[in-house]
Scaffold this motif. Structure first.
Motif, PDB file in Angstrom:
ATOM      1  N   THR A   1     -12.126  -0.793  -7.684  1.00 30.26           N
ATOM      2  CA  THR A   1     -11.881  -2.200  -7.405  1.00 30.26           C
ATOM      3  C   THR A   1     -12.878  -3.030  -8.196  1.00 30.26           C
ATOM      4  O   THR A   1     -14.077  -2.749  -8.164  1.00 30.26           O
ATOM      5  CB  THR A   1     -12.048  -2.499  -5.894  1.00 30.26           C
ATOM      6  OG1 THR A   1     -11.116  -1.702  -5.165  1.00 30.26           O
ATOM      7  CG2 THR A   1     -11.805  -3.956  -5.583  1.00 30.26           C
TER       8      THR A   1
ATOM      9  N   ARG B   1       0.842  -1.201   0.000  1.00 25.90           N
ATOM     10  CA  ARG B   1       0.000   0.000   0.000  1.00 25.90           C
ATOM     11  C   ARG B   1       0.877   1.252   0.000  1.00 25.90           C
ATOM     12  O   ARG B   1       0.669   2.170  -0.798  1.00 25.90           O
ATOM     13  CB  ARG B   1      -0.916  -0.010   1.219  1.00 25.90           C
ATOM     14  CG  ARG B   1      -1.743   1.247   1.391  1.00 25.90           C
ATOM     15  CD  ARG B   1      -2.411   1.272   2.778  1.00 25.90           C
ATOM     16  NE  ARG B   1      -3.041   2.542   3.037  1.00 25.90           N
ATOM     17  CZ  ARG B   1      -4.314   2.840   2.773  1.00 25.90           C
ATOM     18  NH1 ARG B   1      -5.097   1.943   2.221  1.00 25.90           N
ATOM     19  NH2 ARG B   1      -4.798   4.034   3.064  1.00 25.90           N
TER      20      ARG B   1
ATOM     21  N   ASN C   1     -11.349  -7.583   3.903  1.00 25.84           N
ATOM     22  CA  ASN C   1     -10.573  -6.366   4.176  1.00 25.84           C
ATOM     23  C   ASN C   1      -9.497  -6.184   3.112  1.00 25.84           C
ATOM     24  O   ASN C   1      -8.709  -7.078   2.861  1.00 25.84           O
ATOM     25  CB  ASN C   1      -9.896  -6.455   5.548  1.00 25.84           C
ATOM     26  CG  ASN C   1      -9.041  -5.233   5.806  1.00 25.84           C
ATOM     27  OD1 ASN C   1      -9.509  -4.110   5.724  1.00 25.84           O
ATOM     28  ND2 ASN C   1      -7.772  -5.455   6.083  1.00 25.84           N
ATOM     29  N   SER C   2      -9.495  -5.021   2.485  1.00 23.07           N
ATOM     30  CA  SER C   2      -8.459  -4.692   1.501  1.00 23.07           C
ATOM     31  C   SER C   2      -7.720  -3.448   1.961  1.00 23.07           C
ATOM     32  O   SER C   2      -8.337  -2.437   2.293  1.00 23.07           O
ATOM     33  CB  SER C   2      -9.073  -4.426   0.127  1.00 23.07           C
ATOM     34  OG  SER C   2      -8.114  -3.843  -0.728  1.00 23.07           O
ATOM     35  N   TRP C   3      -6.395  -3.523   1.934  1.00 25.95           N
ATOM     36  CA  TRP C   3      -5.558  -2.367   2.260  1.00 25.95           C
ATOM     37  C   TRP C   3      -5.392  -1.437   1.053  1.00 25.95           C
ATOM     38  O   TRP C   3      -4.690  -0.434   1.148  1.00 25.95           O
ATOM     39  CB  TRP C   3      -4.179  -2.819   2.761  1.00 25.95           C
ATOM     40  CG  TRP C   3      -4.227  -3.405   4.123  1.00 25.95           C
ATOM     41  CD1 TRP C   3      -4.048  -4.722   4.465  1.00 25.95           C
ATOM     42  CD2 TRP C   3      -4.480  -2.721   5.350  1.00 25.95           C
ATOM     43  NE1 TRP C   3      -4.177  -4.883   5.813  1.00 25.95           N
ATOM     44  CE2 TRP C   3      -4.438  -3.666   6.386  1.00 25.95           C
ATOM     45  CE3 TRP C   3      -4.751  -1.391   5.668  1.00 25.95           C
ATOM     46  CZ2 TRP C   3      -4.653  -3.327   7.719  1.00 25.95           C
ATOM     47  CZ3 TRP C   3      -4.967  -1.057   7.001  1.00 25.95           C
ATOM     48  CH2 TRP C   3      -4.917  -2.019   8.002  1.00 25.95           C
TER      49      TRP C   3
ATOM     50  N   SER D   1      -8.242  -0.813  -1.542  1.00 25.52           N
ATOM     51  CA  SER D   1      -9.451  -0.302  -2.194  1.00 25.52           C
ATOM     52  C   SER D   1      -9.710   1.178  -1.925  1.00 25.52           C
ATOM     53  O   SER D   1     -10.203   1.886  -2.804  1.00 25.52           O
ATOM     54  CB  SER D   1     -10.671  -1.143  -1.805  1.00 25.52           C
ATOM     55  OG  SER D   1     -10.863  -1.124  -0.413  1.00 25.52           O
ATOM     56  N   ASP D   2      -9.353   1.674  -0.758  1.00 24.14           N
ATOM     57  CA  ASP D   2      -9.634   3.084  -0.464  1.00 24.14           C
ATOM     58  C   ASP D   2      -8.666   4.051  -1.149  1.00 24.14           C
ATOM     59  O   ASP D   2      -8.944   5.240  -1.235  1.00 24.14           O
ATOM     60  CB  ASP D   2      -9.644   3.332   1.047  1.00 24.14           C
ATOM     61  CG  ASP D   2      -8.289   3.140   1.692  1.00 24.14           C
ATOM     62  OD1 ASP D   2      -7.607   2.151   1.381  1.00 24.14           O
ATOM     63  OD2 ASP D   2      -7.909   3.991   2.527  1.00 24.14           O
ATOM     64  N   ILE D   3      -7.561   3.544  -1.661  1.00 26.48           N
ATOM     65  CA  ILE D   3      -6.606   4.417  -2.367  1.00 26.48           C
ATOM     66  C   ILE D   3      -6.567   4.139  -3.868  1.00 26.48           C
ATOM     67  O   ILE D   3      -5.855   4.809  -4.606  1.00 26.48           O
ATOM     68  CB  ILE D   3      -5.179   4.325  -1.763  1.00 26.48           C
ATOM     69  CG1 ILE D   3      -4.617   2.903  -1.867  1.00 26.48           C
ATOM     70  CG2 ILE D   3      -5.182   4.826  -0.326  1.00 26.48           C
ATOM     71  CD1 ILE D   3      -3.132   2.788  -1.570  1.00 26.48           C
ATOM     72  N   SER D   4      -7.337   3.140  -4.308  1.00 26.75           N
ATOM     73  CA  SER D   4      -7.362   2.801  -5.732  1.00 26.75           C
ATOM     74  C   SER D   4      -8.355   3.681  -6.467  1.00 26.75           C
ATOM     75  O   SER D   4      -9.216   4.318  -5.862  1.00 26.75           O
ATOM     76  CB  SER D   4      -7.743   1.326  -5.917  1.00 26.75           C
ATOM     77  OG  SER D   4      -9.107   1.126  -5.591  1.00 26.75           O
TER      78      SER D   4
END
Length: 152
Positions: free
Chosen positions: A127, A90, A117-119, A121-124
């Motif tokens: 998804t 990340r 939980n994905s580390w 998806s919130d910065i991509s």
């Protein structure tokens, strides 16, 4: 003038076994076959597709770091099991500041609880999950559209 864009496809651990492992989840196409199809589609969209797969977190991080030097415009990443564990990956993506789309062949939200939980998806940029190998093609189509709009 046709502008060529550079996209890096990164596949994480165990995706080298694609087509041979858990076929009911991941399908029967090999990673080599998938990449061949993606490269063909990329050429049609004026994209140079570079690909990299590793089972090693450090090698994946190094490849992300290198992407800045080789002028990658966009990244497609399937972090595989590192999705749920790797803050280091990340941080590498944040450090290079290259837009990326996270993809998953299986629906990570319909599997074991820990997989939801994905580390990343919130910065991509987005998804795509659970659509089999089509997720790679949807990501490529999205990137192609976005890059074409940027170059206008």
């Amino acid at each position: 003038m046709n502008i060529k864009f550079n996209v890096l496809l990164i596949n994480g651990p165990n995706l080298n076994l694609l087509g041979n492992r858990e076929i009911n989840i991941y399908g029967n196409i090999s990673l080599t076959e998938l990449i061949k199809k993606l490269k063909k589609k990329s050429k049609q969209n004026n994209i140079n597709l570079f690909d990299f797969q590793s089972n090693s977190e450090s090698k994946l991080i190094n490849k992300i770091h290198e992407s800045k030097n080789i002028k990658i415009d966009y990244i497609i990443i399937n972090p595989a099991a590192f999705t749920h564990t790797s803050i280091a990956l990340r941080d590498a993506l944040l450090a290079v500041n290259i837009p990326f789309i996270e993809v998953h062949i299986s629906n990570i939200y319909s599997r074991e609880t820990f997989r939801s939980n994905s580390w990343f998806s919130d910065i991509s940029q987005g998804t795509i999950t659970g659509l089999g190998i089509d997720c790679y093609f949807w990501a490529l189509k999205t990137i192609s559209n976005r890059l074409k709009n940027i170059s206008k």
